[in-house]
Design an enzyme around this catalytic site. Sequence first.
Site, mmCIF file in Angstrom:
data_model
loop_
_atom_site.group_PDB
_atom_site.id
_atom_site.type_symbol
_atom_site.label_atom_id
_atom_site.label_comp_id
_atom_site.label_asym_id
_atom_site.label_seq_id
_atom_site.Cartn_x
_atom_site.Cartn_y
_atom_site.Cartn_z
ATOM 1 N N GLU A 1 -2.072 4.700 9.618
ATOM 2 C CA GLU A 1 -2.268 4.149 8.113
ATOM 3 C C GLU A 1 -3.817 4.270 7.941
ATOM 4 O OE1 GLU A 1 -0.608 0.755 5.364
ATOM 5 O OE2 GLU A 1 -2.433 0.235 6.661
ATOM 6 N N TYR B 1 -4.315 6.064 -0.705
ATOM 7 C CA TYR B 1 -3.804 5.581 0.517
ATOM 8 C C TYR B 1 -2.947 6.678 1.198
ATOM 9 C CZ TYR B 1 0.017 3.003 3.150
ATOM 10 O OH TYR B 1 0.821 2.537 4.196
#
Length: 389
Positions: A197, A109
Amino acid sequence: MNIHEYQAKQLFRAFSIPVPQGGVADTSEQAQHVAQSLASSSWVVKAQIHAGARGKAGGVKLAHNPREVADYAGTMLGSRLVTHQTDANGLPVNCVWIEQASAIKTEFYLSLLIDRDSERLVFIASAAGGMDIEAVAAETPEKIIRVTVHPAAGLQSYHCRQVAAALLLNKEQQGQLQAIMTGMYELFWAKDCSQIEINPLIATEEGNLVALDAKINFDDNALALHPDIAAMRDASQEDAKEAEAKQFDLNYITLGGNIGCMVNGAGLAMATMDMVKLKGGAPANFLDVGGGTNKDKVKEAFKLILSDGSVKAVLVNIFGGIVKCDVIAAGILAAVEEMHLTIPVVVRLEGTNVEQGLAMLKNAGLGLVAAEDLNSAAEQAVKLAEAIA
Ligand code: GDP
Ligand code: MN
C-alpha cells in the site's frame, strides 16, 4: 508479517519505485546526523511502528532545521504511539525515519492486494488519497477504482492506463505510474506479499510521482522462502503473547474479554467464542491448540491464557479425536497443579476415552468443573467469571 515503512522503502527502491532520500535513526543525535547528511531545507521525522494513521497522532513531523529534527526524534523515541489503528497501549517507537521533505501537489492512494473473489491481484487506486482513505471508501466509494490483473497474462500497459486515467495524470506521469505499478507487481510476486500500500502516492510540485508512505504485508506461510524478509521481523511490534504462542505452534489471538478459551480446532474455537457471547460473556482470546496436541502444549496454552490479567475463568472445550481425552485431562491437571490455579476452570471433553478423562478431572480434587456439554460449559464459565468480577 508486517515490516516498517523504512524497510518497505528499501524494497521499493530495489524495485525502482521512487521514494524520498532518507535514513533511519534510533537516537536523536543520529537523527540530526541523518538530517545533516541529506541535502534539504526541510525534513520529515516519522515514527516507525507497525501501524498507520501516525500523521494524525503526532508520529509524522515536519522540521525546518537539523536541531528540530533531533527534538522531534527525541520526543518520539522511547515513547509509545497510539493511533486509531493501534490499541489503547499503542506501539513502542524504537526508531525513526528521517527523509527529505517533499513539496506535495496532490495525494493519491494506490495499493495492490489479493482479491479472493476473482482469484487475481487487484490494484486499488483513488485520486482522493492521503490520510482519510477509509472515509472515502465509506462515503464516496465511486472515487475508488479497482483494476484486476490476470496472473497468467500479467500486468499490461492498459491496466496502468486505466489507473492513470482515474488519477487524472499527464503523459509524463503515466510513464512514471507504469514503472511504479510494474515495481509493485514484481515485488508482490518476488517476495510473496499479501498487500502493498502506498498512501499517499504523491505528485510533487515539480510533477513527479513519489511513494511518500510504504506499507507491505507478507504471507507468513511463505516466509521460509525469504530469509531476507524474515530477518526484517520486529518482535517489539508484535503482541508478546501471540509471539510466544507461535513458538509452541499454538494459534493464539488476544481479544480483550474475561473468559480464557482453550479449544482444539479453529472451527470449534470459533463456535466456542460464539457460545460464550451467546451466554452474555466475552472471550479473552482465540486459542486453537491444534489437532496433534500433547501435555506440554496444553500446559503452555494454560500459561498463555493465565498471563492475561483480565481472565476471570477458563473454558476448555476439547474434542478428543486425534488426541485422546485422557491425554488432554492429564495435560490440564499438570498445568493446573503446577500453576496453583485460583480462578475457576470449566472443562468440556468429548470423544475417545471421554469417561476416563472426566474421571481423572473429577478425582483430582482440584475444583475443576466438568460440564455435560458446550451449552452448559459456556453458561457456567460466564456465571463463574461474573461472580469473580
Ligand atoms: P500515516 O499517517 O501513518 O499514514 O503516515 P504518512 O507517511 O502517510 O504521513 C501522513 C501525512 O503526512 C501524509 O498524508 C502527508 O500529508 C504528510 N506528509 C508526510 N511526508 C510529507 C512530506 O514530505 N511533505 C509534506 N508536505 N507532507 C508530508
Ligand atoms: Mn500513510
